[in-house]
Scaffold this active site. Structure first.
Site, PDB file in Angstrom:
ATOM      1  N   ASP A 186       0.846  -1.190   0.000  1.00 38.80           N
ATOM      2  CA  ASP A 186       0.000   0.000   0.000  1.00 38.80           C
ATOM      3  C   ASP A 186       0.880   1.239   0.000  1.00 38.80           C
ATOM      4  OD1 ASP A 186      -2.194   1.580   0.006  1.00 38.80           O
ATOM      5  OD2 ASP A 186      -2.741   1.235   2.089  1.00 38.80           O
ATOM      6  N   LYS A 189       2.098   3.747  -5.774  1.00 40.82           N
ATOM      7  CA  LYS A 189       1.520   2.840  -6.765  1.00 40.82           C
ATOM      8  C   LYS A 189       2.510   2.532  -7.885  1.00 40.82           C
ATOM      9  CE  LYS A 189      -1.660   3.791  -4.050  1.00 40.82           C
ATOM     10  NZ  LYS A 189      -1.570   3.042  -2.784  1.00 40.82           N
ATOM     11  N   ASP A 214      -3.321  -2.996  -2.470  1.00 35.48           N
ATOM     12  CA  ASP A 214      -4.482  -2.116  -2.379  1.00 35.48           C
ATOM     13  C   ASP A 214      -4.430  -1.069  -3.495  1.00 35.48           C
ATOM     14  OD1 ASP A 214      -6.773  -1.080  -1.411  1.00 35.48           O
ATOM     15  OD2 ASP A 214      -5.807   0.200   0.087  1.00 35.48           O
ATOM     16  N   ASN A 215      -5.583  -0.468  -3.767  1.00 31.59           N
ATOM     17  CA  ASN A 215      -5.671   0.654  -4.727  1.00 31.59           C
ATOM     18  C   ASN A 215      -5.136   0.317  -6.108  1.00 31.59           C
ATOM     19  OD1 ASN A 215      -4.687   2.356  -1.911  1.00 31.59           O
ATOM     20  ND2 ASN A 215      -6.652   2.759  -2.860  1.00 31.59           N
ATOM     21  N   GLU A 244     -11.611   3.904  -0.209  1.00 34.26           N
ATOM     22  CA  GLU A 244     -11.849   4.065   1.217  1.00 34.26           C
ATOM     23  C   GLU A 244     -12.506   5.413   1.516  1.00 34.26           C
ATOM     24  OE1 GLU A 244      -8.975   3.048  -0.049  1.00 34.26           O
ATOM     25  OE2 GLU A 244      -7.556   4.717  -0.046  1.00 34.26           O
TER      26      GLU A 244
END
Lengths: 262, 904
Positions: A186, A189, A214-215, A244
């Site tokens: 996380d 990116k 994530d993401n 989120e």
């Protein structure tokens, strides 16, 4: 001065404007909460966002109780300001995966202010060890405080303050790791893909090791997704959810199970 | 005549023989031998090659093998013949010829050769008997033939067999080899070659048919393009392109009519440009008549050409053909509309036939389960989307089902739907007002004189209409997410809303046009008066000056003329079409292409994923595009009477659209997230088209019927009404009785009963179709109840069978106790059991090469309706000898009958 464009033509663009506003309203809200409010508060309080969050948690959560700390975090992030934690909804998926896997060695890339670290540590079995990597010094200090506040000691959670691309090659030598059972990504990116490749190269991943990122859809890691699609090393799926603390922005969490080279 | 069956089998035997022979057989292969062998095997080679044509390299190599084998065989035969008879080359050649012609020529040819050939044949017989003494009897032949037929059947039905693919492939290959091997060897009484020829011809015919099919598909324009799109985007996007192609076809015909019967005759046979005032650019405009800006506005030379109504002359007959120009103009105008009505209604009726059977409501989950897959998808991404959409649709359907039972959130949904409709209405009203405002303003500008205003202001109406038509649907789309409908329903709502919007815009435009027409007619009155004054003054001046001098010739460009309102209407429509087309293309380029380029290349240096996240690529907007097409067509229908160039323009536009949109879809769009099948919406589009057709012909007919044509332009100038041209033709071109008949026929006393009759007929037809529909529903219900009854019956039968089984077991256990007592009975029964088993084995082997069992044998076996389960049960049972033997045979038919019941 003659008008360049008549007002009627300008009015004809009104529906377009309305459409754009309505369609991308969540993004506008996000922009407001994550950037405008942050800049404003930074100027007003003189503290960083993470420090403000820590102050709130100190005053609102019970020390030694990870659940209460997580709840306080969620409240602060959804009501007061925005911090891109994993959030309660995706967090539940993460909890489930951890329960199923019950890993003994966990690597977390991107501690930020410790929300996901607490979340993971809470779900780990007895004797498991979590290595959390954070690049930023100040964030790491706050994360350390929060982790200790939640009642996790050095044996359980080890915070490594270094960029992930420096830490991963040294995991085996410096930390004596043989195998990673679970990796949670996380952080930036952009570094998802190189870090994953580095992990593959380090030989720390064994058959059945799970990697959760994530993401992957928003902000998104297209190279990462392309890599896992192409490499054929993983069994993977994407848990679709929303970003989120936001309802309308779609996001996903990638779950990879390392299969090794067949 | 014994020779013939031998000959028929020769090839087969020869091959068998050659399998045993070594390769080095061809010791003394002479020239003659070669000729002979080549000729004897020629026909067969042909046949072989035909057969193996469809198979790939494997087959070819096989073919080569067989050829070589044949060669060997004939070579060997030749050898023997030479040993015995020592013939000349010529004789042999003749001999071969004979064989080829199946001895038909025998009687007509020389005695000698025929004798020799018979000798030859005898020798062959001997030789073949040597090689294979067990020659095939007719029965065996028959068997072989049946086996071949069996194989053929197997090949045909292989696709439907529930086998694994590997087994299928193996079976297919084996059967094909078998058929190929023995088919040529078989023949009916008339001879093998005829049979072979027939086989060859059927194969050729089949191949030809297949090629012809391919050719036909290749002839359908854009078929491959559309198929490709269909495979990537699903059938809903493809349905748009099919619709576009259909529209293109219709427009081609409209274009052919107007071009061939109106524009070309006027251009070729009518008076040339510059001969009369209506065909000349007026003096005031001459300077700028060739400017691009003027031409782009369809003024100048474009206005005074065959493209517009005003150019046409009212001369009754033109050219050496005596072509009735005004009549043709009128009839083409009516004919295009009539043709369009006919085509649309016919298509609607055909579609209704196709889709009218199923009702989607009664078996929701079954429909979803078995029919939701779109089999035309060939792209993995689309397939993923489709998969996801099916899953979500299932989820939604389950939720809906739950909600319909719970019924608590319905108020919120209703409120949201009402709210959405309210918002849409507001939007419609706003856009209507905006257009009204703009039109009023433009009238003001027109009164001021257009030269004083900027390009933006002059083109305000078209711009605003195009922009609203482009942006409002987007807003509707956003609003419709509030409503939470099923995508198909949502699409229909969306279509309905856009329809309302476009219609409102179009009618506002027409109302504005009407106002303008009235203005022009006022102007025309004044000018008409002025012209009479001007002519009178001209006449007076010439008369007063010199009565003998020739009349002053005035250049047609200088003659004053009226404002031709028809041309004005035509120009407006052409401008509207052009601006609409431009907007469409520019939107396509900016909204789709530029966006795609940006997303694609900025993604390398952007902080979030542009492709998967925020701007993303655009989806293809089916509803908007379809409606755009429909309204475009409506404008064509409306304006084609006043601007004969409109169909041509539209054909051009559709042609470009086809390529441009195909390219844009494949290059910059992503498959829709909620892919759904379009089969239901086709008729919806058609219905819309019909409504638009009606609504667009309405104003056109209104203007034709009520407004008198301009006095100095167009084919109907000088007449009171445009349709007077019919009267005129009737009076002057047809015999008197015809016009009399026509006047009687057009008498209201005759027309009204006729209309009444038609209404009655329509009513009758409608009521019959309704009753048919009811009957259909009844039948469906009946079918359903019968099914249920059958199910119950089956259940009962199964229960009974189970009870019987239990009883039989009990009896068996009892019998086991008494086993010693009745050993003789048991023996007898086991015999029967064995017989039964052998029957079954025979039956099993039917698929193999063995002949099927005789009919008598089959009769004792239970009927062919067989379920696999009972049979295995039977086998298992008959393996155990100690049981009461009658039991298995008794229970078996009963078990068989269970599945067969379902058929009744």
């Amino acid at each position: 001065i003659p008008e360049m464009v008549s007002p009627a033509i300008a009015l004809a663009f009104l529906p377009l404007l309305l459409t754009l506003i309505i369609r991308y309203r969540y993004y506008f809200v996000l922009f407001y909460r994550a950037i405008l409010v942050r800049i404003w508060k930074d100027c007003v309080t003189g503290l960083t966002r993470e420090e403000r969050a820590y102050q709130y948690i100190l005053t609102h959560a019970t020390p030694g109780d990870p659940d209460s700390i997580l709840d306080a975090f969620d409240v602060w992030c959804s009501k007061v300001e925005f911090i891109s934690n994993i959030g309660p909804k995706k967090g539940k998926i993460l909890d489930r995966l951890l329960m199923e896997q019950s890993p003994l060695t966990v690597l977390e890339l991107g501690t930020h202010c410790g929300y996901s670290t607490v979340r993971i540590a809470r779900a780990l079995p007895l004797g498991a060890r979590l290595y959390s990597v954070e690049m930023d010094q100040r964030n790491a200090a706050i994360a350390e405080k929060i982790i200790r506040l939640a009642g996790f000691d050095d044996d359980m959670v080890e915070l490594i303050v270094n960029p992930s691309d420096e830490v991963i090659p040294r995991l085996r030598s410096d930390y004596g790791l043989e195998r990673l059972d679970f990796v949670f990504m996380d952080h930036w990116k952009k570094s998802y893909c190189p870090d994953l490749q580095m992990l593959e190269g380090s030989g720390l991943l064994g058959k059945g090791s799970m990697i959760v990122a994530d993401n992957v859809l928003f902000p998104g890691a297209p190279k990462f997704l392309r890599h896992i699609r192409k490499s054929g090393l993983y069994e993977w799926k994407i848990h679709r959810a929303t970003l989120e603390y936001s309802k309308g922005i779609r996001d996903g969490m990638a779950e990879l199970v390392y299969q090794g080279i067949k | 005549m014994q020779v013939r069956p031998e000959k028929r089998e020769r090839g087969k035997r020869r091959r068998a023989k050659n399998d045993q022979e070594a390769k080095g057989r061809e010791r003394d292969e002479e020239e003659q031998t070669k000729i002979k062998s080549a000729k004897t095997t020629k026909t067969r080679k042909k046949e072989k090659s035909r057969k193996t044509e469809e198979e790939e390299g494997e087959g070819e190599s096989e073919e080569r093998n067989t050829k070589r084998k044949k060669k060997h065989g004939s070579a060997k035969k030749e050898e023997k013949e030479e040993d015995g008879g020592k013939r000349t080359v010529k004789e042999k050649a003749q001999d071969v010829k004979k064989k080829k012609h199946k001895k038909v020529v025998e009687t007509s040819s020389e005695q000698e050769t025929s004798e020799e050939s018979s000798e030859d044949n005898e020798e062959e017989d001997n030789e073949e008997k040597e090689v294979r003494p067990e020659s095939l009897s007719p029965e065996e032949l028959e068997k072989l033939k049946e086996a071949v037929d069996e194989r053929k059947k197997l090949i045909q039905g292989l696709r439907g067999k529930p086998w694994p693919m590997k087994k299928k492939l193996v079976t297919l290959r084996e059967s094909q080899e078998f058929v190929e091997k023995y088919e040529g060897a078989l023949g009916k009484g008339k001879g093998r070659k005829l049979y072979a020829y027939k086989v060859m011809m059927t194969k050729k015919w089949m191949k030809f048919q297949r090629d012809f099919e391919n050719f036909k598909t290749a002839c359908i324009p854009w078929e491959m393009k559309i198929k490709e799109i269909e495979s990537h985007f699903g059938s809903s996007v493809a349905s748009y392109f099919i619709f576009l192609r259909w529209m293109y076809g219709i427009n081609m015909i409209l274009f052919g009519l107007t071009f061939g019967l109106v524009m070309v005759p006027e251009a070729l046979m009518g008076r040339p440009y510059g001969s009369i005032p209506r065909k000349t650019v007026p003096r005031a405009e001459e300077a700028s008549a060739m400017d691009f800006a003027v031409l782009w506005d369809w003024g100048g030379y474009a206005q005074y050409s065959v493209l517009f109504y005003g150019y046409y002359n009212s001369q009754r007959a033109i050219g050496w053909l005596k072509f009735r120009m005004p009549l043709s103009y009128f009839l083409v105008g009516v004919g295009t509309v009539a043709y369009s009505y006919m085509v649309v209604i016919r298509t609607m009726a055909r579609n209704a036939n196709e889709s009218g059977v199923g009702d989607d409501n009664s078996f929701n989950f079954s429909w979803k389960m078995f029919t939701s897959w779109d089999y035309l998808i060939g792209n993995p991404e689309t397939a993923d989307n489709k998969f996801a959409s099916i899953t979500t649709s299932f989820k939604e359907a389950i939720l809906e089902e739950q909600e319909s039972r719970k019924d608590d959130n319905i108020h919120l949904t209703r409120f949201l739907r009402v709210l959405a409709n309210f918002l849409v209405l507001c939007c419609l009203a706003g856009s209507g007002y905006l257009i009204y405002f703009v039109v009023r303003r433009s009238q003001k500008f027109a009164l001021d004189g257009l030269e004083n205003h900027t390009w933006w202001e002059r083109n305000e109406v078209n711009m605003v209409m195009s922009l609203l038509g482009m942006f409002c649907p987007m807003l509707f789309d956003v609003i419709s997410t509030l409503e939470n409908y099923h995508p198909r329903v949502a699409l229909q709502w969306q279509l309905g809303r856009i329809f309302a919007l476009f219609l409102g815009n179009l009618y506002t435009f027409i109302i504005a046009l009407m106002d303008e027409i009235n203005l022009k007619r006022e102007e025309e009155k004044i000018i008409k008066f002025n012209i009479t004054m001007w002519e009178a003054s001209l006449y007076n001046s010439t008369v007063s000056e010199n009565s003998t001098a020739p009349p002053v010739t005035i250049h047609p460009a200088d003659v004053p003329r009226g404002p031709c309102w028809e041309t004005m209407v035509g120009q407006e429509f052409v401008r509207l079409i052009i601006s609409d087309t431009m907007t469409t293309y520019i939107t396509l380029l900016i909204g789709d292409f530029l966006r795609a380029v940006l997303v694609r290349f900025l993604n390398y240096c952007w902080c979030w994923d542009l492709e998967a996240g925020f701007p993303s690529y655009s989806e293809f907007d089916v509803s908007g595009n379809v409606l755009g097409l429909i309204f475009n067509q409506g404008m064509i229908w409306m304006g084609a009477f006043y601007a004969p160039c409109l169909p041509a323009l539209n054909v051009l536009r559709l042609h470009v659209s086809m390529y441009l949109q195909c390219w844009a879809v494949m290059c910059c769009n992503v498959p829709q997230e909620r892919v759904f099948k379009a089969s239901g919406s086709n008729n919806f589009y058609m219905a819309m088209l019909l409504v638009i057709l009606f609504l667009s012909t309405l104003p056109a007919i209104y203007t034709i019927v009520t407004i008198p044509p301009s006095f100095d332009c167009g084919p109907f100038s000088g007449k009171k009404r445009m349709f007077d041209v019919i009267h005129e033709t009737l009076e002057s071109d047809f015999p008197a009785w015809f016009s009399k008949v026509f006047s009687y026929a057009s008498n209201p006393g005759l027309v009204l009963p006729f209309i009444l009759l038609m209404v009655l007929a329509i009513y009758y037809l409608q009521s019959t179709s309704k009753s048919y529909k009811e009957a259909n529903v009844e039948l469906k219900k009946k079918l359903q109840t019968q099914n249920e009854e059958n199910k119950k019956k089956n259940k009962r039968a199964a229960l009974k069978a189970q009870m019987d089984l239990e009883e039989a077991r009990k009896a068996a256990s009892q019998a086991a106790e008494q086993q010693n007592n009745n050993a003789s009975l048991q023996e007898e029964e086991t015999d029967g059991e064995e017989n039964h088993g052998s029957n079954q084995r025979l039956h099993h082997s039917k698929n193999g090469r063995n002949p099927p069992p005789a009919a008598g044998e089959q009769e004792c076996h239970p009927p062919a309706t067989r379920a696999p389960v009972p049979r295995t049960y039977h086998h298992g049972n008959h393996g155990a000898p100690g049981y009461l033997p009658g039991f298995s045979r008794q229970s078996e038919p009963r078990m068989y009958r269970v599945p067969s019941l379902q058929r009744h």
